[in-house]
Design an enzyme around this catalytic site. Structure first.
Site, PDB file in Angstrom:
ATOM      1  N   HIS A  21      14.844  19.115   3.388  1.00 33.91           N
ATOM      2  CA  HIS A  21      14.582  19.345   1.963  1.00 33.91           C
ATOM      3  C   HIS A  21      14.598  18.015   1.210  1.00 33.91           C
ATOM      4  O   HIS A  21      13.803  17.796   0.303  1.00 33.91           O
ATOM      5  CB  HIS A  21      15.640  20.273   1.364  1.00 33.91           C
ATOM      6  CG  HIS A  21      15.630  21.641   1.969  1.00 33.91           C
ATOM      7  ND1 HIS A  21      15.393  22.768   1.234  1.00 33.91           N
ATOM      8  CD2 HIS A  21      15.806  22.060   3.231  1.00 33.91           C
ATOM      9  CE1 HIS A  21      15.422  23.833   2.015  1.00 33.91           C
ATOM     10  NE2 HIS A  21      15.686  23.416   3.241  1.00 33.91           N
ATOM     11  N   GLN A 352      11.845   7.659  11.770  1.00 37.80           N
ATOM     12  CA  GLN A 352      10.708   8.417  12.320  1.00 37.80           C
ATOM     13  C   GLN A 352       9.370   8.128  11.634  1.00 37.80           C
ATOM     14  O   GLN A 352       8.336   8.049  12.287  1.00 37.80           O
ATOM     15  CB  GLN A 352      10.992   9.922  12.264  1.00 37.80           C
ATOM     16  CG  GLN A 352       9.858  10.769  12.840  1.00 37.80           C
ATOM     17  CD  GLN A 352      10.272  12.195  13.110  1.00 37.80           C
ATOM     18  OE1 GLN A 352      11.270  12.439  13.783  1.00 37.80           O
ATOM     19  NE2 GLN A 352       9.521  13.139  12.586  1.00 37.80           N
ATOM     20  N   HIS A 367      10.018  19.867  17.742  1.00 43.08           N
ATOM     21  CA  HIS A 367      10.380  21.269  17.492  1.00 43.08           C
ATOM     22  C   HIS A 367       9.465  21.886  16.428  1.00 43.08           C
ATOM     23  O   HIS A 367       9.583  23.063  16.132  1.00 43.08           O
ATOM     24  CB  HIS A 367      11.834  21.354  17.029  1.00 43.08           C
ATOM     25  CG  HIS A 367      12.062  20.766  15.657  1.00 43.08           C
ATOM     26  ND1 HIS A 367      11.612  19.522  15.287  1.00 43.08           N
ATOM     27  CD2 HIS A 367      12.689  21.262  14.547  1.00 43.08           C
ATOM     28  CE1 HIS A 367      11.960  19.277  14.024  1.00 43.08           C
ATOM     29  NE2 HIS A 367      12.603  20.319  13.554  1.00 43.08           N
ATOM     30  N   TRP A 370       8.353  21.407   9.612  1.00 40.79           N
ATOM     31  CA  TRP A 370       7.140  21.097   8.854  1.00 40.79           C
ATOM     32  C   TRP A 370       7.037  19.606   8.518  1.00 40.79           C
ATOM     33  O   TRP A 370       5.952  19.018   8.547  1.00 40.79           O
ATOM     34  CB  TRP A 370       7.035  21.955   7.593  1.00 40.79           C
ATOM     35  CG  TRP A 370       5.737  21.732   6.872  1.00 40.79           C
ATOM     36  CD1 TRP A 370       5.563  21.274   5.602  1.00 40.79           C
ATOM     37  CD2 TRP A 370       4.402  21.940   7.404  1.00 40.79           C
ATOM     38  NE1 TRP A 370       4.221  21.189   5.296  1.00 40.79           N
ATOM     39  CE2 TRP A 370       3.490  21.591   6.383  1.00 40.79           C
ATOM     40  CE3 TRP A 370       3.899  22.369   8.636  1.00 40.79           C
ATOM     41  CZ2 TRP A 370       2.102  21.660   6.550  1.00 40.79           C
ATOM     42  CZ3 TRP A 370       2.512  22.440   8.807  1.00 40.79           C
ATOM     43  CH2 TRP A 370       1.640  22.090   7.784  1.00 40.79           C
ATOM     44  N   GLY A 390      12.592  29.941  13.102  1.00 41.56           N
ATOM     45  CA  GLY A 390      12.096  29.806  11.725  1.00 41.56           C
ATOM     46  C   GLY A 390      10.599  29.545  11.691  1.00 41.56           C
ATOM     47  O   GLY A 390       9.830  30.065  12.510  1.00 41.56           O
ATOM     48  N   ASP A 391      10.178  28.702  10.750  1.00 40.74           N
ATOM     49  CA  ASP A 391       8.755  28.384  10.593  1.00 40.74           C
ATOM     50  C   ASP A 391       8.206  27.583  11.763  1.00 40.74           C
ATOM     51  O   ASP A 391       6.994  27.446  11.910  1.00 40.74           O
ATOM     52  CB  ASP A 391       8.544  27.604   9.288  1.00 40.74           C
ATOM     53  CG  ASP A 391       9.294  26.280   9.287  1.00 40.74           C
ATOM     54  OD1 ASP A 391      10.407  26.222   9.858  1.00 40.74           O
ATOM     55  OD2 ASP A 391       8.772  25.291   8.738  1.00 40.74           O
ATOM     56  N   GLN A 392       9.099  27.031  12.593  1.00 40.57           N
ATOM     57  CA  GLN A 392       8.636  26.175  13.703  1.00 40.57           C
ATOM     58  C   GLN A 392       7.673  26.931  14.621  1.00 40.57           C
ATOM     59  O   GLN A 392       6.704  26.354  15.126  1.00 40.57           O
ATOM     60  CB  GLN A 392       9.840  25.675  14.509  1.00 40.57           C
ATOM     61  CG  GLN A 392      10.775  24.805  13.680  1.00 40.57           C
ATOM     62  CD  GLN A 392      12.204  24.788  14.201  1.00 40.57           C
ATOM     63  OE1 GLN A 392      12.448  25.110  15.364  1.00 40.57           O
ATOM     64  NE2 GLN A 392      13.156  24.404  13.359  1.00 40.57           N
TER      65      GLN A 392
HETATM   66  C1  UDX Z   1      14.258  22.060   8.569  1.00 45.47           C
HETATM   67  C2  UDX Z   1      13.793  23.208   9.492  1.00 45.47           C
HETATM   68  O1  UDX Z   1      14.463  23.164  10.719  1.00 45.47           O
HETATM   69  C3  UDX Z   1      12.289  23.161   9.679  1.00 45.47           C
HETATM   70  O2  UDX Z   1      11.871  24.226  10.507  1.00 45.47           O
HETATM   71  C4  UDX Z   1      11.597  23.266   8.332  1.00 45.47           C
HETATM   72  O3  UDX Z   1      10.195  23.192   8.488  1.00 45.47           O
HETATM   73  C5  UDX Z   1      12.115  22.189   7.396  1.00 45.47           C
HETATM   74  O4  UDX Z   1      13.542  22.197   7.315  1.00 45.47           O
HETATM   75  P1  UDX Z   1      14.329  19.900  10.317  1.00 45.47           P
HETATM   76  O5  UDX Z   1      14.662  20.759  11.469  1.00 45.47           O
HETATM   77  O6  UDX Z   1      15.274  18.845   9.994  1.00 45.47           O
HETATM   78  O7  UDX Z   1      13.962  20.753   8.996  1.00 45.47           O
HETATM   79  O8  UDX Z   1      12.897  19.264  10.737  1.00 45.47           O
HETATM   80  P2  UDX Z   1      11.755  18.538   9.941  1.00 45.47           P
HETATM   81  O9  UDX Z   1      11.115  19.417   8.946  1.00 45.47           O
HETATM   82  O10 UDX Z   1      10.850  17.986  10.959  1.00 45.47           O
HETATM   83  O11 UDX Z   1      12.490  17.376   9.143  1.00 45.47           O
HETATM   84  C6  UDX Z   1      13.187  16.347   9.779  1.00 45.47           C
HETATM   85  C7  UDX Z   1      13.010  15.065   8.997  1.00 45.47           C
HETATM   86  O12 UDX Z   1      13.940  14.120   9.497  1.00 45.47           O
HETATM   87  C8  UDX Z   1      11.616  14.472   9.133  1.00 45.47           C
HETATM   88  O13 UDX Z   1      11.178  14.000   7.874  1.00 45.47           O
HETATM   89  C9  UDX Z   1      11.807  13.306  10.086  1.00 45.47           C
HETATM   90  O14 UDX Z   1      10.963  12.197   9.830  1.00 45.47           O
HETATM   91  C10 UDX Z   1      13.252  12.918   9.834  1.00 45.47           C
HETATM   92  N1  UDX Z   1      13.858  12.336  11.047  1.00 45.47           N
HETATM   93  C11 UDX Z   1      14.125  13.126  12.133  1.00 45.47           C
HETATM   94  C12 UDX Z   1      14.127  10.984  11.065  1.00 45.47           C
HETATM   95  O15 UDX Z   1      13.853  10.279  10.096  1.00 45.47           O
HETATM   96  N2  UDX Z   1      14.700  10.457  12.182  1.00 45.47           N
HETATM   97  C13 UDX Z   1      15.010  11.194  13.278  1.00 45.47           C
HETATM   98  O16 UDX Z   1      15.541  10.624  14.246  1.00 45.47           O
HETATM   99  C14 UDX Z   1      14.710  12.580  13.254  1.00 45.47           C
END
Ligand code: UDX
Length: 477
Positions: A21, A352, A367, A370, A390-392
């Site tokens: 978020h 990332q 995974h 979004w 979830g949305d994944q």
């Molecule tokens: C959560 C939910 O799990 C996901 O399904 C939904 O779509 C959004 O909220 P999350 O699981 O953390 O999010 O995954 P993601 O939406 O991919 O967000 C992760 C963020 O962390 C990305 O912006 C990614 O760039 C960042 N990240 C991740 C890093 O900067 N470094 C890392 O090592 C891993």
């Protein structure tokens, strides 16, 4: 009054304390600040501590162009290590109770300081931001942090007009206007009778009580990517695609130091620079997903046997997740690091956004959160998808079947099976050197170009952001 002579607009963005978020919220904040708006980003004190400890933010104002970003933290009333935060049924009411009171007080304080707030922007899990906005007569918008397709699925589920999997008919397909047919296990798993964490689904559905309260719903997507569903949802509420917000990476504050990371990123660029173009597998499962130990072992063997170099994010297990969910830290197989040698780079957290831009990256094992999905689409990186929940699971379908940029390892929901090492290794080969690899790369490049175009001056998303800024200025009088 011409825009230049108006007092600066102050936009207050309130975010749920989670990485998925915070990232899009911060990116939107940077974008709006760069257009001359004064931005405050508000989240909980507890999450603020994580950001400070990771060195992601400091106690300062961050200038961007003619605007700036400030942070504001409210105390959610619980001790730092309170496990109740892991239970959304308990945590969301607590956030609402403390957040509403804190936000109301802050709005009064800002007005008294002659810095009134012109617009509030909330995001999923903090629907009460719109209630506070209404109370104070302030315009309110929402930043939805998932895809427009997923938004549409939740919306139609909440209206109960279409057929969805249920206890009595768990395997029915779902037909939603403007979306491809979704198999029963391709809807967000929180809505599935066999899915885990249904409390999260209930919380998300709260957002759909009244989608016309906010004057618009901003989405980190772009017209070219989800045209049909954006058009369809626009007939129901004011959906505005403004993504990929990820492109704001190019916007930096004076010190270039502001990030929303809750963990400190390890440096991996010297290692990446030493690798040939399109030769490295990048593996990351976002901020919350925790794979089983057996899956990690199978993946480790696959990576070792594949001969590819790999950058693998193995995030530390948070104490509260270990205590609350009984999870254990992952352990790599004996002799793994010796065998992989220079081909392996293991980090706790990666930068990332910048990693995906690096020319050495060949594919991304993900995974399908979004944020990660949009980031990979915007950087033209093919994916190997291993959705969990979830949305994944919905995103995985789109990445593989609609956007043509990924190969699927699992489906999630009812088929959260173990992927064995040989299958994993084969999938990596297929994605990087197999007969489908060229097609994946071409499609990925196509989306990268489309994303750049949408975010460039005159592009669809950039135009929508300029219109949004105009609307905020107009509504603030
Ligand atoms: C959560 C939910 O799990 C996901 O399904 C939904 O779509 C959004 O909220 P999350 O699981 O953390 O999010 O995954 P993601 O939406 O991919 O967000 C992760 C963020 O962390 C990305 O912006 C990614 O760039 C960042 N990240 C991740 C890093 O900067 N470094 C890392 O090592 C891993």
């Amino acid at each position: 009054m011409p825009a230049e002579t108006q007092p600066p607009c102050h936009v207050f963005l309130v975010t749920f304390p989670g990485q998925g978020h915070m990232n899009p919220t911060l990116r939107l904040g940077k974008k709006l600040a760069s257009k001359g708006l004064h931005i405050t980003i508000a989240t909980t004190l507890d999450f603020g501590h994580c950001l400070r400890n990771a060195g992601s933010i400091a106690d300062q104002r961050y200038p961007f162009g003619d605007g700036f970003i400030d942070f504001h933290f409210w105390n959610d009333g619980w001790e730092n290590d309170d496990l109740r935060r892991r239970d959304l049924d308990l945590y969301l009411p607590q956030l609402e109770l403390t957040g509403k009171a804190a936000l109301s007080q802050t709005l009064k304080d800002r007005a008294a300081e002659n810095r009134p707030v012109s617009c509030l922007i909330g995001n999923p899990f903090v629907p009460w931001v719109c209630d506070v906005a209404n109370e104070f007569g302030i315009p309110c918008s929402v930043l939805w942090v998932q895809s427009c397709s997923v938004f549409s699925v939740y919306y139609h589920f909440s209206r109960k007009t279409l057929n969805f999997p249920s206890e009595s008919d768990p395997f029915c397909d779902v037909e939603i206007p403007s979306l491809p047919l979704l198999k029963h296990d391709e809807i967000p798993s929180f809505l599935h009778p066999y899915g885990e964490y249904k409390a999260i689904g209930r919380s998300i559905l709260q957002q759909f009580r009244n989608v016309s309260v906010p004057f618009c719903i901003l989405m980190d997507t772009f017209e070219e990517l989800e045209k049909d569903v954006i058009d369809h949802m626009s007939t129901i509420c004011s959906v505005i695609p403004i993504g990929p917000l990820f492109q704001t990476l190019k916007l930096s504050d004076e010190k270039g130091s502001l990030s929303g990371d809750f963990l400190k990123a390890d440096d991996c660029f010297e290692w990446l620079d030493s690798k040939p173009e399109k030769s490295v597998v990048y593996i990351s499962f976002g901020s919350i997903v925790h794979l089983s130990q057996t899956q990690v072992e199978e993946m480790a063997h696959a990576l070792c046997n594949s001969g590819f170099s790999f950058l693998w994010v193995m995030k530390p297990l948070m104490k509260d997740m270990a205590d609350c969910l009984g999870l254990k830290s992952h352990v790599l197989p004996d002799g793994f690091l010796e065998k992989a040698g220079e081909r392996a780079k293991i980090v706790k957290w990666s930068p990332q956004q910048r990693v995906l831009f690096h020319p050495s990256i060949a594919c991304f094992v993900t995974h399908c959160g979004w944020n990660s999905s949009v980031e990979a689409l915007s950087t033209g990186v093919p994916m190997v998808v291993l959705p969990q929940w979830g949305d994944q699971v919905t995103n995985a379908k789109f990445l593989v079947e609609q956007f043509g940029v990924g190969l699927r390892l699992t489906r999630g929901v009812t088929e959260k099976r173990l992927v064995l090492r040989d299958e994993f290794e084969k999938c990596l080969r297929d994605a990087i050197v197999g007969p489908k690899a060229e097609e994946l790369r071409e499609n990925a490049l196509k989306w990268k170009k489309a994303a750049e175009k949408a975010a460039a001056e005159g592009g669809s998303s950039e135009t929508h952001i300029d219109e949004l800024v105009g609307e905020i200025r107009k509504r603030s009088g």
